[in-house]
Design a protein around this motif. Structure first.
Motif, PDB file in Angstrom:
ATOM      1  N   PHE A  83      -0.084  -2.436  11.647  1.00  0.00           N
ATOM      2  CA  PHE A  83       0.960  -3.163  10.922  1.00  0.00           C
ATOM      3  C   PHE A  83       2.195  -3.264  11.823  1.00  0.00           C
ATOM      4  O   PHE A  83       2.291  -2.565  12.844  1.00  0.00           O
ATOM      5  CB  PHE A  83       1.328  -2.426   9.623  1.00  0.00           C
ATOM      6  CG  PHE A  83       0.420  -2.727   8.446  1.00  0.00           C
ATOM      7  CD1 PHE A  83      -0.914  -3.078   8.618  1.00  0.00           C
ATOM      8  CD2 PHE A  83       0.906  -2.646   7.148  1.00  0.00           C
ATOM      9  CE1 PHE A  83      -1.742  -3.344   7.523  1.00  0.00           C
ATOM     10  CE2 PHE A  83       0.085  -2.904   6.049  1.00  0.00           C
ATOM     11  CZ  PHE A  83      -1.236  -3.256   6.237  1.00  0.00           C
ATOM     12  N   LYS A  84       3.134  -4.098  11.394  1.00  0.00           N
ATOM     13  CA  LYS A  84       4.359  -4.285  12.182  1.00  0.00           C
ATOM     14  C   LYS A  84       5.558  -4.166  11.239  1.00  0.00           C
ATOM     15  O   LYS A  84       6.332  -5.122  11.090  1.00  0.00           O
ATOM     16  CB  LYS A  84       4.382  -5.675  12.826  1.00  0.00           C
ATOM     17  CG  LYS A  84       3.236  -5.950  13.778  1.00  0.00           C
ATOM     18  CD  LYS A  84       3.425  -7.330  14.422  1.00  0.00           C
ATOM     19  CE  LYS A  84       2.237  -7.747  15.252  1.00  0.00           C
ATOM     20  NZ  LYS A  84       1.043  -8.080  14.463  1.00  0.00           N
ATOM     21  N   CYS A  85       5.683  -3.024  10.585  1.00  0.00           N
ATOM     22  CA  CYS A  85       6.778  -2.891   9.612  1.00  0.00           C
ATOM     23  C   CYS A  85       8.118  -3.051  10.330  1.00  0.00           C
ATOM     24  O   CYS A  85       8.340  -2.463  11.400  1.00  0.00           O
ATOM     25  CB  CYS A  85       6.684  -1.558   8.898  1.00  0.00           C
ATOM     26  SG  CYS A  85       5.126  -1.409   7.984  1.00  0.00           S
ATOM     27  N   CYS A 102      -0.893   1.761  15.367  1.00  0.00           N
ATOM     28  CA  CYS A 102      -0.844   1.161  14.034  1.00  0.00           C
ATOM     29  C   CYS A 102      -1.186  -0.317  14.126  1.00  0.00           C
ATOM     30  O   CYS A 102      -0.913  -0.964  15.133  1.00  0.00           O
ATOM     31  CB  CYS A 102       0.520   1.340  13.387  1.00  0.00           C
ATOM     32  SG  CYS A 102       0.450   0.831  11.646  1.00  0.00           S
ATOM     33  N   ASN A 144      -1.336   3.009   5.372  1.00  0.00           N
ATOM     34  CA  ASN A 144      -0.890   1.681   4.920  1.00  0.00           C
ATOM     35  C   ASN A 144      -1.939   1.058   3.993  1.00  0.00           C
ATOM     36  O   ASN A 144      -1.715  -0.010   3.437  1.00  0.00           O
ATOM     37  CB  ASN A 144      -0.550   0.761   6.099  1.00  0.00           C
ATOM     38  CG  ASN A 144      -1.727   0.492   7.026  1.00  0.00           C
ATOM     39  OD1 ASN A 144      -2.870   0.503   6.608  1.00  0.00           O
ATOM     40  ND2 ASN A 144      -1.426   0.238   8.292  1.00  0.00           N
ATOM     41  N   GLY A 197       1.696   6.796  13.021  1.00  0.00           N
ATOM     42  CA  GLY A 197       0.744   5.714  13.172  1.00  0.00           C
ATOM     43  C   GLY A 197      -0.099   5.532  11.901  1.00  0.00           C
ATOM     44  O   GLY A 197       0.262   5.962  10.832  1.00  0.00           O
ATOM     45  N   TYR A 203      10.965  -1.899   9.944  1.00  0.00           N
ATOM     46  CA  TYR A 203      11.790  -0.701  10.156  1.00  0.00           C
ATOM     47  C   TYR A 203      11.095   0.335  11.035  1.00  0.00           C
ATOM     48  O   TYR A 203      11.627   1.418  11.264  1.00  0.00           O
ATOM     49  CB  TYR A 203      12.148  -0.066   8.799  1.00  0.00           C
ATOM     50  CG  TYR A 203      10.940   0.089   7.894  1.00  0.00           C
ATOM     51  CD1 TYR A 203      10.012   1.081   8.126  1.00  0.00           C
ATOM     52  CD2 TYR A 203      10.708  -0.790   6.839  1.00  0.00           C
ATOM     53  CE1 TYR A 203       8.891   1.216   7.330  1.00  0.00           C
ATOM     54  CE2 TYR A 203       9.594  -0.671   6.035  1.00  0.00           C
ATOM     55  CZ  TYR A 203       8.687   0.347   6.294  1.00  0.00           C
ATOM     56  OH  TYR A 203       7.562   0.465   5.521  1.00  0.00           O
ATOM     57  N   CYS A 204       9.862   0.036  11.471  1.00  0.00           N
ATOM     58  CA  CYS A 204       9.090   1.058  12.187  1.00  0.00           C
ATOM     59  C   CYS A 204       8.593   0.521  13.527  1.00  0.00           C
ATOM     60  O   CYS A 204       9.045   0.962  14.584  1.00  0.00           O
ATOM     61  CB  CYS A 204       7.934   1.520  11.302  1.00  0.00           C
ATOM     62  SG  CYS A 204       6.948   2.845  11.991  1.00  0.00           S
ATOM     63  N   LEU A 205       7.659  -0.435  13.490  1.00  0.00           N
ATOM     64  CA  LEU A 205       7.119  -1.024  14.729  1.00  0.00           C
ATOM     65  C   LEU A 205       7.232  -2.543  14.631  1.00  0.00           C
ATOM     66  O   LEU A 205       6.221  -3.237  14.479  1.00  0.00           O
ATOM     67  CB  LEU A 205       5.644  -0.626  14.907  1.00  0.00           C
ATOM     68  CG  LEU A 205       5.314   0.850  15.078  1.00  0.00           C
ATOM     69  CD1 LEU A 205       3.798   1.061  15.093  1.00  0.00           C
ATOM     70  CD2 LEU A 205       5.919   1.396  16.377  1.00  0.00           C
ATOM     71  N   ALA A 262       6.522   6.097  13.541  1.00  0.00           N
ATOM     72  CA  ALA A 262       5.102   6.066  13.895  1.00  0.00           C
ATOM     73  C   ALA A 262       4.813   7.026  15.045  1.00  0.00           C
ATOM     74  O   ALA A 262       3.695   7.518  15.190  1.00  0.00           O
ATOM     75  CB  ALA A 262       4.680   4.656  14.293  1.00  0.00           C
TER      76      ALA A 262
HETATM   77 FE1  SF4 Z   1       4.221   0.442   9.010  1.00  0.00          FE
HETATM   78 FE2  SF4 Z   1       3.152   2.912   8.864  1.00  0.00          FE
HETATM   79 FE3  SF4 Z   1       2.468   1.257  10.802  1.00  0.00          FE
HETATM   80 FE4  SF4 Z   1       4.907   2.274  10.814  1.00  0.00          FE
HETATM   81  S1  SF4 Z   1       3.062   3.418  11.058  1.00  0.00           S
HETATM   82  S2  SF4 Z   1       4.327   0.118  11.239  1.00  0.00           S
HETATM   83  S3  SF4 Z   1       5.308   2.380   8.615  1.00  0.00           S
HETATM   84  S4  SF4 Z   1       2.119   0.929   8.608  1.00  0.00           S
END
Ligand code: SF4
Ligand code: SAM
Length: 329
Positions: free
Chosen positions: A26-28, A24, A101, A72, A30-32, A325
């Motif tokens: 992004f660095k959410c 992925c 995303n 991901g 709550y996720c990564l 992810a």
């Molecule tokens: Fe965010 Fe989706 Fe990436 Fe997880 S997999 S960090 S929720 S964008």
């Protein structure tokens, strides 16, 4: 269809969530929160197109009519359009969805549609660009919004938007979200934050139940819609004055698992009977050639007999899932 995936509790499985990558961008939080970290394992490539074709065919042969392509970030796969087309062209598959995303959706959504994508979910955790940046680690709010507009322009009748409900961040933004969907055919879905193996104190700080939102909706004339057999787990509310809909996904609520109709396959080819609580069962050895379809079906069927009636999230048991992810949320 001669066979049907069914478990010991007479639940039938119409819905496959297929992860095609763990990666992925992004660095959410709550996720990564630290971004994607490669596992470093040897032979850890993601499912190839022929492997995806075989696994989807096995599910379709046993009653699955809906496939969600997830990750991901699934759209990072260079062959994403080919994956969509391969799933869409499988006999028996009626709905091909993705969860993204949305970071390049504005440029790519037309290609996804031409390839056969029927449904789109985009994650938008806040309508405030600064808060969006704070939660996702990426300053991409404008691009994601442009992607949603573009999806409507190319002809999607509805777009679903996922919002992870976060106490003290977005949980008081219901009025802004409602304004946004008043004249837009968006199904906005609040997902309760789920605790995962790698999550630190974030869960205690930011978990909040969706009950308060449900109460506000009911008090303001929103009405619960009935579910179709291959729908996801959301309770969906509608209102005569709103073009959009509100969904609530509340995995900690009693009986959440009773209507479970979905199975998961990870990006590395493991079957997961539940988002939480087990390591997954290897399918990949049966995906290399076309002549092992029956063995593949039998392995899935045998594993289904071990599926638990419910997850154990409410007991704080997050199972083996480090983050969503890694298994496709
Ligand atoms: Fe965010 Fe989706 Fe990436 Fe997880 S997999 S960090 S929720 S964008
Ligand atoms: N990258 C894509 C995205 O974010 O839409 C698809 C994969 S992501 C894992 C799928 C969905 O799971 C997203 O809507 C995301 O917000 C949600 N999600 C991730 N971690 C979660 C968690 N711990 N609790 C609740 N939802 C979560």
């Amino acid at each position: 269809m001669a066979q049907q995936f069914e478990d010991r509790f007479q639940r039938k499985f119409y819905y496959l969530r297929l992860s095609v990558t763990d990666v992925c961008n992004f660095k959410c939080t709550y996720c990564l929160p630290d971004g994607y970290q490669p596992s470093g394992q040897k032979n850890s490539s993601f499912l190839t197109l022929p492997e995806i074709q075989r696994v989807v065919r096995a599910f379709a042969d046993c009653g699955t009519s809906k496939v969600r392509i997830t990750g991901g970030e699934p759209t990072l796969r260079k062959d994403f359009n080919d994956i969509i087309a391969c799933v869409a062209n499988t006999a028996g598959i009626e709905k091909v969805a993705t969860t993204t995303n949305g970071y390049r959706m504005a440029k790519q959504v037309q290609g996804w549609q031409s390839a056969g994508l029927t449904h789109i979910n985009v994650s938008v955790d806040s309508l405030d660009p600064r808060m969006f940046h704070q939660i996702t680690g990426e300053n991409k709010f404008t691009q994601v919004m442009a992607g949603i507009d573009r999806a409507f322009e190319v002809g999607y009748q509805q777009v679903k938007v996922n919002v992870v409900l976060l106490k003290d961040l977005n949980h008081q933004q219901l009025p802004a979200f409602l304004d946004w969907i008043k004249h837009r055919p968006i199904q906005l879905r609040f997902i309760e934050l789920m605790q995962t193996g790698e999550m630190d104190s974030l869960f205690e700080r930011h978990h909040i139940s969706g009950v308060a939102i449900r109460n506000q909706l009911i008090a303001n004339g929103w009405v619960l819609k009935t579910r179709a057999h291959n729908d996801g787990p959301a309770q969906v509310f509608v209102h005569a004055d709103y073009q959009g809909e509100i969904g609530l996904i509340m995995p900690y609520e009693k009986n959440f698992c009773h209507s479970c109709n979905r199975l998961r396959v990870s990006a590395k080819g493991k079957l997961h009977l539940c988002l939480f609580g087990e390591q997954g069962v290897e399918l990949r050895d049966l995906l290399a050639q076309d002549n092992q379809q029956q063995a593949l079906i039998e392995r899935i069927q045998a594993q289904l007999q071990t599926k638990s009636v419910s997850h154990f999230l409410q007991d704080g048991n997050t199972g083996m899932t480090p983050n969503l992810a890694s298994i496709g949320g």
